[in-house]
Enzyme design. Structure first.
Site, PDB file in Angstrom:
ATOM      1  N   ASP A  10      16.872  23.491   4.262  1.00 56.21           N
ATOM      2  CA  ASP A  10      15.394  23.409   3.538  1.00 56.21           C
ATOM      3  C   ASP A  10      15.347  24.779   2.867  1.00 56.21           C
ATOM      4  O   ASP A  10      15.898  25.833   3.062  1.00 56.21           O
ATOM      5  CB  ASP A  10      14.306  23.436   4.755  1.00 56.21           C
ATOM      6  CG  ASP A  10      13.089  22.837   4.230  1.00 56.21           C
ATOM      7  OD1 ASP A  10      12.920  22.399   2.759  1.00 56.21           O
ATOM      8  OD2 ASP A  10      11.979  22.952   4.693  1.00 56.21           O
ATOM      9  N   GLY A  11      14.650  24.754   2.081  1.00 54.19           N
ATOM     10  CA  GLY A  11      14.153  25.959   1.139  1.00 54.19           C
ATOM     11  C   GLY A  11      12.690  25.820   0.835  1.00 54.19           C
ATOM     12  O   GLY A  11      11.836  24.951   0.728  1.00 54.19           O
ATOM     13  N   GLU A  48      16.307  25.566  -2.279  1.00 51.74           N
ATOM     14  CA  GLU A  48      16.916  24.285  -1.626  1.00 51.74           C
ATOM     15  C   GLU A  48      18.222  24.012  -1.673  1.00 51.74           C
ATOM     16  O   GLU A  48      18.970  23.925  -0.858  1.00 51.74           O
ATOM     17  CB  GLU A  48      16.216  23.276  -2.240  1.00 51.74           C
ATOM     18  CG  GLU A  48      14.690  23.096  -1.928  1.00 51.74           C
ATOM     19  CD  GLU A  48      14.569  22.135  -0.661  1.00 51.74           C
ATOM     20  OE1 GLU A  48      15.136  22.210   0.153  1.00 51.74           O
ATOM     21  OE2 GLU A  48      13.124  22.193  -0.237  1.00 51.74           O
ATOM     22  N   ASP A  70      15.341  17.644   2.438  1.00 52.06           N
ATOM     23  CA  ASP A  70      13.977  17.092   2.274  1.00 52.06           C
ATOM     24  C   ASP A  70      13.505  17.194   0.594  1.00 52.06           C
ATOM     25  O   ASP A  70      12.546  16.865   0.107  1.00 52.06           O
ATOM     26  CB  ASP A  70      12.783  17.601   2.944  1.00 52.06           C
ATOM     27  CG  ASP A  70      12.431  19.149   2.932  1.00 52.06           C
ATOM     28  OD1 ASP A  70      13.077  19.606   1.750  1.00 52.06           O
ATOM     29  OD2 ASP A  70      11.780  19.633   3.372  1.00 52.06           O
ATOM     30  N   HIS A 124       8.455  17.928   6.540  1.00 50.31           N
ATOM     31  CA  HIS A 124       7.142  18.032   7.387  1.00 50.31           C
ATOM     32  C   HIS A 124       6.888  16.617   8.203  1.00 50.31           C
ATOM     33  O   HIS A 124       5.910  16.457   8.389  1.00 50.31           O
ATOM     34  CB  HIS A 124       5.946  18.634   6.801  1.00 50.31           C
ATOM     35  CG  HIS A 124       6.286  19.797   5.791  1.00 50.31           C
ATOM     36  ND1 HIS A 124       6.502  21.045   6.744  1.00 50.31           N
ATOM     37  CD2 HIS A 124       6.382  19.975   4.623  1.00 50.31           C
ATOM     38  CE1 HIS A 124       7.009  21.745   5.753  1.00 50.31           C
ATOM     39  NE2 HIS A 124       6.873  21.347   4.690  1.00 50.31           N
ATOM     40  N   ASP A 134      13.250  24.198   8.177  1.00 49.00           N
ATOM     41  CA  ASP A 134      11.846  24.809   7.516  1.00 49.00           C
ATOM     42  C   ASP A 134      11.665  25.994   8.169  1.00 49.00           C
ATOM     43  O   ASP A 134      11.044  27.076   7.472  1.00 49.00           O
ATOM     44  CB  ASP A 134      10.844  23.857   7.514  1.00 49.00           C
ATOM     45  CG  ASP A 134       9.429  24.279   6.930  1.00 49.00           C
ATOM     46  OD1 ASP A 134       9.538  24.594   5.695  1.00 49.00           O
ATOM     47  OD2 ASP A 134       8.497  24.446   7.712  1.00 49.00           O
TER      48      ASP A 134
END
Length: 144
Positions: A10-11, A48, A70, A124, A134
């Protein structure tokens, strides 16, 4: 290539551009490794991509990988768009330069020795691996 590794990446960015962070969780058998980092002036998409690049760079040998992100930008870029970009000399269908071409080229390079299954997961969405990645990205931003 018999080792199977699961990776969550994640970024994120506070401001876009702004302070950014990336995180990755690598899982192999009963071992879990967390890595993260950040940049002072970057974009969400760059973070990301950096998460995936750094996660793949952390592997010591070729592996079969389930990589969860994501980011539709990351997943579609590496699985759908990149071959056309390369064929066009890193230009879009509109003949403009591909954004983040430097990172796309690094990512393309990083994927060559692995067998990667790119998977999208809702951000999320209460996926533990994604939530952990995250949190690492946010930790990186906090530390900047």
């Amino acid at each position: 290539m018999s080792e199977r590794v699961t990776i969550y990446t994640d970024g994120g960015c506070r401001g876009n551009p702004g302070v950014g962070g990336w995180g990755a969780v690598l899982m192999f058998k009963d071992t879990e490794k967390e890595i993260y980092g950040g940049e002072k002036n970057t974009t969400n998409n760059r973070m990301e991509m950096t998460a995936a690049i750094k996660a793949l760079a952390a592997l010591k040998k070729p592996c079969k990988i389930d990589l969860y992100t994501d980011s539709q930008y990351l997943k579609k870029g590496i699985t759908e768009w990149i071959e056309n970009w390369k064929r066009r000399g890193w230009k879009t269908s509109g003949r403009t330069p591909v954004k983040n071409a430097d990172l796309w080229q690094m990512l393309d390079d990083a994927t060559t020795k692995h067998d990667i299954n790119w998977l999208w997961v809702k951000g999320h969405g209460e996926n533990p691996g994604n939530e952990k990645a995250d949190a690492l990205a946010n930790q990186a931003m906090d530390e900047m």
